[in-house]
Write an enzyme that holds these catalytic residues in place. Sequence first.
Site, PDB file in Angstrom:
ATOM      1  N   ASP A  14       0.827  -1.212   0.000  1.00  0.00           N
ATOM      2  CA  ASP A  14       0.000   0.000   0.000  1.00  0.00           C
ATOM      3  C   ASP A  14       0.862   1.264   0.000  1.00  0.00           C
ATOM      4  O   ASP A  14       1.972   1.260   0.529  1.00  0.00           O
ATOM      5  CB  ASP A  14      -0.906  -0.038   1.246  1.00  0.00           C
ATOM      6  CG  ASP A  14      -2.086   0.895   1.115  1.00  0.00           C
ATOM      7  OD1 ASP A  14      -2.313   1.448   0.021  1.00  0.00           O
ATOM      8  OD2 ASP A  14      -2.794   1.071   2.116  1.00  0.00           O
ATOM      9  N   GLY A  17       0.139   5.317  -4.438  1.00  0.00           N
ATOM     10  CA  GLY A  17      -0.486   6.570  -4.870  1.00  0.00           C
ATOM     11  C   GLY A  17       0.018   7.758  -4.063  1.00  0.00           C
ATOM     12  O   GLY A  17       0.398   8.794  -4.628  1.00  0.00           O
ATOM     13  N   TRP A  19       2.750   7.980  -2.369  1.00  0.00           N
ATOM     14  CA  TRP A  19       4.182   8.169  -2.658  1.00  0.00           C
ATOM     15  C   TRP A  19       4.342   9.036  -3.908  1.00  0.00           C
ATOM     16  O   TRP A  19       5.153   9.962  -3.946  1.00  0.00           O
ATOM     17  CB  TRP A  19       4.830   6.800  -2.858  1.00  0.00           C
ATOM     18  CG  TRP A  19       6.292   6.812  -3.157  1.00  0.00           C
ATOM     19  CD1 TRP A  19       7.334   6.778  -2.260  1.00  0.00           C
ATOM     20  CD2 TRP A  19       6.906   6.860  -4.463  1.00  0.00           C
ATOM     21  NE1 TRP A  19       8.537   6.795  -2.919  1.00  0.00           N
ATOM     22  CE2 TRP A  19       8.302   6.852  -4.280  1.00  0.00           C
ATOM     23  CE3 TRP A  19       6.402   6.910  -5.759  1.00  0.00           C
ATOM     24  CZ2 TRP A  19       9.208   6.882  -5.341  1.00  0.00           C
ATOM     25  CZ3 TRP A  19       7.303   6.947  -6.824  1.00  0.00           C
ATOM     26  CH2 TRP A  19       8.685   6.934  -6.605  1.00  0.00           C
ATOM     27  N   HIS A  31       2.887   3.056  -8.919  1.00  0.00           N
ATOM     28  CA  HIS A  31       2.697   1.614  -9.138  1.00  0.00           C
ATOM     29  C   HIS A  31       3.903   1.010  -9.863  1.00  0.00           C
ATOM     30  O   HIS A  31       4.306  -0.108  -9.583  1.00  0.00           O
ATOM     31  CB  HIS A  31       1.416   1.361  -9.947  1.00  0.00           C
ATOM     32  CG  HIS A  31       0.165   1.801  -9.230  1.00  0.00           C
ATOM     33  ND1 HIS A  31      -0.070   1.488  -7.908  1.00  0.00           N
ATOM     34  CD2 HIS A  31      -0.902   2.530  -9.634  1.00  0.00           C
ATOM     35  CE1 HIS A  31      -1.234   2.003  -7.541  1.00  0.00           C
ATOM     36  NE2 HIS A  31      -1.758   2.648  -8.571  1.00  0.00           N
ATOM     37  N   ASN A  62     -10.651  -2.456  -6.632  1.00  0.00           N
ATOM     38  CA  ASN A  62      -9.796  -1.506  -7.368  1.00  0.00           C
ATOM     39  C   ASN A  62     -10.355  -1.101  -8.738  1.00  0.00           C
ATOM     40  O   ASN A  62      -9.917  -0.102  -9.314  1.00  0.00           O
ATOM     41  CB  ASN A  62      -8.372  -2.060  -7.560  1.00  0.00           C
ATOM     42  CG  ASN A  62      -7.537  -2.035  -6.291  1.00  0.00           C
ATOM     43  OD1 ASN A  62      -6.621  -2.835  -6.118  1.00  0.00           O
ATOM     44  ND2 ASN A  62      -7.842  -1.123  -5.378  1.00  0.00           N
ATOM     45  N   GLU A 201       0.645 -13.647  12.165  1.00  0.00           N
ATOM     46  CA  GLU A 201       1.155 -12.462  12.852  1.00  0.00           C
ATOM     47  C   GLU A 201       1.028 -11.276  11.887  1.00  0.00           C
ATOM     48  O   GLU A 201       1.300 -11.419  10.689  1.00  0.00           O
ATOM     49  CB  GLU A 201       2.643 -12.649  13.200  1.00  0.00           C
ATOM     50  CG  GLU A 201       2.929 -13.762  14.175  1.00  0.00           C
ATOM     51  CD  GLU A 201       2.513 -13.404  15.603  1.00  0.00           C
ATOM     52  OE1 GLU A 201       2.520 -12.206  15.957  1.00  0.00           O
ATOM     53  OE2 GLU A 201       2.187 -14.335  16.354  1.00  0.00           O
TER      54      GLU A 201
HETATM   55  C1  FPP Z   1      -1.932   0.159  -3.277  1.00  0.00           C
HETATM   56  O1  FPP Z   1      -1.453   1.479  -3.309  1.00  0.00           O
HETATM   57  C2  FPP Z   1      -1.434  -0.564  -4.421  1.00  0.00           C
HETATM   58  C3  FPP Z   1      -2.195  -1.061  -5.425  1.00  0.00           C
HETATM   59  C4  FPP Z   1      -3.668  -0.916  -5.472  1.00  0.00           C
HETATM   60  C5  FPP Z   1      -1.602  -1.738  -6.567  1.00  0.00           C
HETATM   61  C6  FPP Z   1      -0.378  -2.531  -6.260  1.00  0.00           C
HETATM   62  C7  FPP Z   1       0.228  -2.882  -7.519  1.00  0.00           C
HETATM   63  C8  FPP Z   1       1.536  -2.916  -7.760  1.00  0.00           C
HETATM   64  C9  FPP Z   1       2.603  -2.698  -6.757  1.00  0.00           C
HETATM   65  C10 FPP Z   1       1.980  -3.219  -9.124  1.00  0.00           C
HETATM   66  C11 FPP Z   1       1.711  -4.627  -9.403  1.00  0.00           C
HETATM   67  C12 FPP Z   1       2.617  -5.047 -10.414  1.00  0.00           C
HETATM   68  C13 FPP Z   1       3.163  -6.228 -10.480  1.00  0.00           C
HETATM   69  C14 FPP Z   1       4.139  -6.445 -11.512  1.00  0.00           C
HETATM   70  C15 FPP Z   1       2.809  -7.321  -9.529  1.00  0.00           C
HETATM   71  P1  FPP Z   1      -2.506   2.655  -3.466  1.00  0.00           P
HETATM   72  O2  FPP Z   1      -2.616   2.997  -4.885  1.00  0.00           O
HETATM   73  O3  FPP Z   1      -3.777   2.255  -2.803  1.00  0.00           O
HETATM   74  O4  FPP Z   1      -1.798   3.792  -2.695  1.00  0.00           O
HETATM   75  P2  FPP Z   1      -2.523   4.940  -1.854  1.00  0.00           P
HETATM   76  O5  FPP Z   1      -3.245   4.267  -0.725  1.00  0.00           O
HETATM   77  O6  FPP Z   1      -1.386   5.792  -1.406  1.00  0.00           O
HETATM   78  O7  FPP Z   1      -3.452   5.642  -2.795  1.00  0.00           O
END
Ligand code: FPP
Length: 235
Positions: A14, A17, A19, A31, A62, A201
């Site tokens: 998590d 976004g 970041w 991402h 999502n 855990e």
């Molecule tokens: C959560 O951060 C992350 C996701 C919804 C997507 C995670 C996906 C990846 C790391 C890429 C996947 C790719 C591969 C190759 C497996 P967020 O967008 O919810 O962040 P935020 O809470 O700060 O908005």
Amino acid sequence: MKKDVPTHVAIIMDGNGRWANAKKMPRNAGHKVGSETLQDIVEYAEELGISYITVYAFSTENWSRPKEEVDGIMKLLDNYLSSAIKKASYKSIRAKVIGRKDELSPKLVEKIEKLEHLTRDKKGICVIFAINYGGRDEIVRAIAKMATDLEKDTLKIQDISEDMVTKYLDTADIPDPDFLIRTSGELRTSNFLPWQLAYSEFYFTNKMWPDFSRSDFDLAINEYTNRKRRFGKSE
Ligand code: FPP
């Protein structure tokens, strides 16, 4: 450290976004860096002797994100699959996908199945990607499959047990996670593996996923090891 590492680590990656926002970059840039973080952590987890790592790549919720963001994540997954398929012959990773495949593009499903097939006998770390995954959705699908088998008489009511339910889940052949890591300071599990995490855990860190490093992973694993040691003493 090797002997005390968890067998199975689950990760909610998590904060991509936030970041990106903090750096005035588009969310998809977060991402992208997040997917690079994942590759590095998987490699490191394998070095540490961890056998399974399950990551939340895309949840059933999502889809409600802006189309551009959804497309961006799907593109990253597609690129990852293509590159993993190319490298499959000389890499040790076994890959598996959990979640609802029927709502994914046929092209993506084809690549998922190809990668799963090519890596099915690999002896290295098993990486499980939760794509279009929701824990309740997984349980509902399992119930529907059980009901079908009851109707067909291939399952008997008296045979329904925790072990039997486990066999109907997407994670049927995978041991439950010992340890869950969630980055970005959120203190919830967000429909991720609700059945499988019953005895795990939990570890929460404020680090945003793109910033999560090998030393952050070490900190998490050390915490797990210490918790286990205390648990051992009180037994
Ligand atoms: C959560 O951060 C992350 C996701 C919804 C997507 C995670 C996906 C990846 C790391 C890429 C996947 C790719 C591969 C190759 C497996 P967020 O967008 O919810 O962040 P935020 O809470 O700060 O908005």
